[in-house]
Write an enzyme that holds these catalytic residues in place. Structure first.
Site, PDB file in Angstrom:
ATOM      1  N   CYS A 362       0.828  -1.207   0.000  1.00 50.28           N
ATOM      2  CA  CYS A 362       0.000   0.000   0.000  1.00 50.28           C
ATOM      3  C   CYS A 362       0.862   1.256   0.000  1.00 50.28           C
ATOM      4  O   CYS A 362       0.945   1.992   0.994  1.00 50.28           O
ATOM      5  CB  CYS A 362      -0.920  -0.025   1.206  1.00 50.28           C
ATOM      6  SG  CYS A 362      -2.016  -1.435   1.136  1.00 50.28           S
ATOM      7  N   TYR A 390      21.574  -6.631  -3.183  1.00 49.90           N
ATOM      8  CA  TYR A 390      20.783  -5.532  -2.605  1.00 49.90           C
ATOM      9  C   TYR A 390      19.295  -5.699  -2.877  1.00 49.90           C
ATOM     10  O   TYR A 390      18.584  -4.722  -3.080  1.00 49.90           O
ATOM     11  CB  TYR A 390      21.313  -4.177  -3.108  1.00 49.90           C
ATOM     12  CG  TYR A 390      22.778  -3.981  -2.793  1.00 49.90           C
ATOM     13  CD1 TYR A 390      23.194  -3.841  -1.473  1.00 49.90           C
ATOM     14  CD2 TYR A 390      23.747  -4.000  -3.785  1.00 49.90           C
ATOM     15  CE1 TYR A 390      24.536  -3.707  -1.164  1.00 49.90           C
ATOM     16  CE2 TYR A 390      25.091  -3.868  -3.484  1.00 49.90           C
ATOM     17  CZ  TYR A 390      25.481  -3.717  -2.170  1.00 49.90           C
ATOM     18  OH  TYR A 390      26.809  -3.589  -1.858  1.00 49.90           O
TER      19      TYR A 390
HETATM   20  C1  LIG Z   1      28.935  -1.683   0.107  1.00 49.88           C
HETATM   21  C2  LIG Z   1      30.397  -1.738   0.300  1.00 49.88           C
HETATM   22  C3  LIG Z   1      31.180  -2.547  -0.537  1.00 49.88           C
HETATM   23  C4  LIG Z   1      30.612  -3.314  -1.700  1.00 49.88           C
HETATM   24  O1  LIG Z   1      30.146  -2.471  -2.697  1.00 49.88           O
HETATM   25  P1  LIG Z   1      29.625  -3.096  -4.077  1.00 49.88           P
HETATM   26  O2  LIG Z   1      29.224  -1.901  -4.861  1.00 49.88           O
HETATM   27  O3  LIG Z   1      28.482  -3.982  -3.754  1.00 49.88           O
HETATM   28  O4  LIG Z   1      30.777  -3.833  -4.672  1.00 49.88           O
HETATM   29  C5  LIG Z   1      32.537  -2.631  -0.265  1.00 49.88           C
HETATM   30  N1  LIG Z   1      33.097  -1.944   0.755  1.00 49.88           N
HETATM   31  C6  LIG Z   1      32.371  -1.150   1.563  1.00 49.88           C
HETATM   32  C7  LIG Z   1      33.041  -0.443   2.663  1.00 49.88           C
HETATM   33  C8  LIG Z   1      31.012  -1.020   1.361  1.00 49.88           C
HETATM   34  O5  LIG Z   1      30.290  -0.220   2.158  1.00 49.88           O
END
Ligand SMILES: *Cc1c(COP(=O)(O)O)cnc(C)c1O
Length: 402
Positions: A362, A390
């Site tokens: 909703c 994600y």
């Molecule tokens: C989210 C994150 C990643 C991974 O990023 P991707 O874009 O999924 O490869 C690596 N290191 C840190 C510190 C992050 O916050």
């Protein structure tokens, strides 16, 4: 390439090497998705182990003959089965919470190969990670250095630390970078890095082991990485000249995947360029760490969903599916694009029409795809592609959905 609206039979989907139509039926590896939908119901996340290992292999090829550790950034997808695949393949893990630490250990991951990132680690999480014996804390502020030193000292330990530096790569040339710039909450400013390293080296409870940066996510060009590497190596030179040796350099994650017309460099190509620069600047012998998330799992997963209702309208027609923003938050959160394709091409009897593909939640923001041309009827199944990263890890029970 546009998403395949009417893909031909027996075709691989571009950018999704283990997702393909065979005899008009969508398969992940050798498994027909319609069979999975029947057995398990929908919405259903399906991941290809072969696709994950193949994405990992590109990095492993890139690092062949080097002292390098790949730490899967598990916030992209923290399902235990996914973690087991990477743990068994020898990966370490980049974690951002005590909950993630518990999951890595439950999946059989090696604590010594864990690096702990994030701007807001609590004292309890620090104690948990020190007790587990993780490999490195990637510290993001001066205040965190002091607190971590205090927590470790109280346990008669020295916490292994890197400082996450902010390379401030020019945003005008690389507009998609979002975490390595001045003015966001991550990392410490380039200008402050040397002073903070000297402070860290003076603290009782810390052992300086490396340097870290992570410039953003869904990066589809090599240049920002090359620029960031130059900036980080400048700091390595200054820090080591000040008498603080750095055992490793961690270049973070962030490499993009193909959602829709995206053309990121292949991991091995990117690292060929980066390693050439490292060698040219005389740092080729240093231990390397990286923290890829999305690029290891994003295109290894699909979300299977059933069409519940078609709702034609004067301005918009809606295709209402049983997956929603609580399962697939990226469109509502970032206006992200996910390709949506039919699972069974033979079943399609309906006329082609343009739909907004929406879930039952909703909220008007509950959409998965907008203005999609589909030939679809209620009861048929669709697959939302690029759903390995994600999606499930960001899912919620909003609307008290199961
Ligand atoms: C989210 C994150 C990643 C991974 O990023 P991707 O874009 O999924 O490869 C690596 N290191 C840190 C510190 C992050 O916050």
């Amino acid at each position: 390439m546009n998403p395949p609206v009417n893909p031909v039979a027996s075709a691989e989907l571009p950018g999704h090497p283990f997702v393909a139509y065979r005899d008009d039926a969508l398969h992940v590896e050798d498994v027909a998705l319609s069979a999975l939908a029947q057995t398990h119901g929908t919405p259903l996340f399906v991941y290809s182990k072969a696709a994950m290992l193949s994405a990992l292999a590109a990095y492993q090829r890139g690092f062949a003959g080097r002292d390098a550790q790949i730490c899967y950034a598990m916030k992209a997808n923290s399902s235990l089965g996914v973690l087991q695949v990477f743990a068994q393949a020898g990966c370490g893990f980049d974690i951002v919470s005590g909950g993630e630490l518990a999951r890595v250990l439950a999946a059989g991951g090696d604590a010594r190969k864990i690096i702990f990132s994030g701007v807001g680690k609590t004292r309890a999480e620090m104690r948990q990670a020190l007790t587990a014996g993780i490999g490195c804390f990637n510290v993001e502020s001066e205040a965190e250095l002091d607190v971590l030193s205090g927590v470790a000292s109280a346990m008669n330990l020295r916490a292994p630390v890197s400082i996450r530096v902010n390379p401030n790569v020019d945003p005008k040339t690389h507009p998609y970078i979002s975490t390595g710039l001045k003015g966001n909450k991550f990392g410490v400013a380039h200008e402050d890095a040397l002073r903070l390293y000297q402070h860290a080296a003076s603290l009782q409870g810390l052992q300086v082991v490396g340097i870290d940066c992570h410039i953003g996510s869904q990066i589809t060009e090599s240049t920002p990485y090359l620029d960031a590497m130059d900036r980080v190596l400048d700091l390595v030179a200054a820090i080591e000249a000040a008498g603080i040796p750095l055992a490793h350099i961690d270049f973070g994650g962030g490499l993009g995947i193909n959602y829709n017309d995206d053309t990121p460099p292949a991991a091995d190509d990117l690292w060929r360029q980066l390693l050439a620069k490292l060698d040219a600047r005389g740092y080729g012998g240093k231990k390397l760490m990286i923290e890829p998330g999305r690029s290891l799992v994003g295109n290894a997963g699909v979300c299977l969903t059933e069409v519940l209702y078609l709702k034609p309208g004067e301005q918009k027609s809606f295709c209402i599916i049983d997956a929603a923003m609580n399962d697939l938050p990226r469109p509502s959160l970032y206006q992200a694009f996910h390709a949506i394709v039919p699972v069974d091409l033979k079943a399609r009897q309906a006329a082609e029409a343009t739909y907004d593909v929406v879930g039952p939640v909703c909220e008007s923001g509950d959409w998965i795809g907008r203005d999609r041309v589909l030939q679809v009827a209620a009861g048929e199944h669709l697959a939302v592609l690029s759903a390995g990263a994600y999606c499930m890890s960001m899912a919620s029970n909003y609307n008290t959905r199961g």
